[in-house]
Design a protein around this motif. Sequence first.
Motif, PDB file in Angstrom:
ATOM      1  N   VAL A 190     -72.687  47.569  15.061  1.00 31.22           N
ATOM      2  CA  VAL A 190     -71.434  47.991  14.616  1.00 31.22           C
ATOM      3  C   VAL A 190     -71.547  48.833  13.278  1.00 31.22           C
ATOM      4  N   GLU A 191     -71.128  50.199  13.265  1.00 29.41           N
ATOM      5  CA  GLU A 191     -71.227  51.263  12.405  1.00 29.41           C
ATOM      6  C   GLU A 191     -69.789  51.531  12.006  1.00 29.41           C
ATOM      7  N   ASN A 192     -69.314  51.746  10.674  1.00 32.71           N
ATOM      8  CA  ASN A 192     -68.180  52.029  10.173  1.00 32.71           C
ATOM      9  C   ASN A 192     -66.965  51.401  10.911  1.00 32.71           C
ATOM     10  N   ASP A 193     -67.119  50.308  10.960  1.00 30.65           N
ATOM     11  CA  ASP A 193     -65.886  49.466  11.789  1.00 30.65           C
ATOM     12  C   ASP A 193     -65.882  49.762  13.349  1.00 30.65           C
ATOM     13  N   VAL A 194     -66.617  50.705  13.696  1.00 27.86           N
ATOM     14  CA  VAL A 194     -66.290  51.015  15.222  1.00 27.86           C
ATOM     15  C   VAL A 194     -67.467  49.988  16.085  1.00 27.86           C
ATOM     16  N   LYS A 247     -61.795  48.528  13.807  1.00 25.76           N
ATOM     17  CA  LYS A 247     -61.356  47.720  12.996  1.00 25.76           C
ATOM     18  C   LYS A 247     -60.455  46.459  13.669  1.00 25.76           C
ATOM     19  N   GLY A 248     -61.176  46.245  14.778  1.00 25.63           N
ATOM     20  CA  GLY A 248     -60.614  45.049  15.830  1.00 25.63           C
ATOM     21  C   GLY A 248     -59.522  45.653  16.744  1.00 25.63           C
ATOM     22  N   ASP A 249     -59.221  46.888  16.380  1.00 29.10           N
ATOM     23  CA  ASP A 249     -58.189  47.312  17.492  1.00 29.10           C
ATOM     24  C   ASP A 249     -58.879  48.084  18.443  1.00 29.10           C
TER      25      ASP A 249
END
Length: 197
Positions: A81-85, A129-131
Amino acid sequence: MKKISLILVCLLLAASLFAVDVTIGGAAGINGTFLTGLEENKDTGLRAGFEVGAFANIAVNELFSVQPELNFLLLRSGPKVENDVKSTLTAKIFEIPVLAKFSFNNFSVYLGPAVQILLGDLNAKMTYKGDEVFSIDGEPDNRVMFSGVAGIGYAVPMGNGSLSFDLRYRRQITELTEKDDSRFNTVSFRVGYGIGL
């Protein structure tokens, strides 16, 4: 009549000489999967999945047994996981391993081949971010794959059977897609219970 009786006695004697102990049971657990193959797979992170299955342990003697299994695996893998992706590749697999199992007291070591059949398509999903950003299904080049399974286990007698704890590693030998040589590698922890017949 004497010939028939003699033949029956010989058959019963042969059957008793080769009698084996059979244990049947089920197991379930969690797994973590990472991809190998392409250069970009080197930074693949583990994703949690699960597995459930049934087994029959056929003991040849106190030290050696053969254990065929039927398992359902939900495998997930993807880059770190990088930058919330977060990107995740998901596969549902029906697995048929045949393991050679060596037991010493309550400990065991096993090794063997497995046939893996992909159920449905591979699913690739990306979230931010989870979406969920997008999701796409893709068909692999190989739906039937071969893999190797190795592991260790510990069994605790319980009731009429035994409770087992296994740690195993799977390595696919057949690639998912021919163009990138990707293969699933899975580490799993399983808890099972078996009863002797």
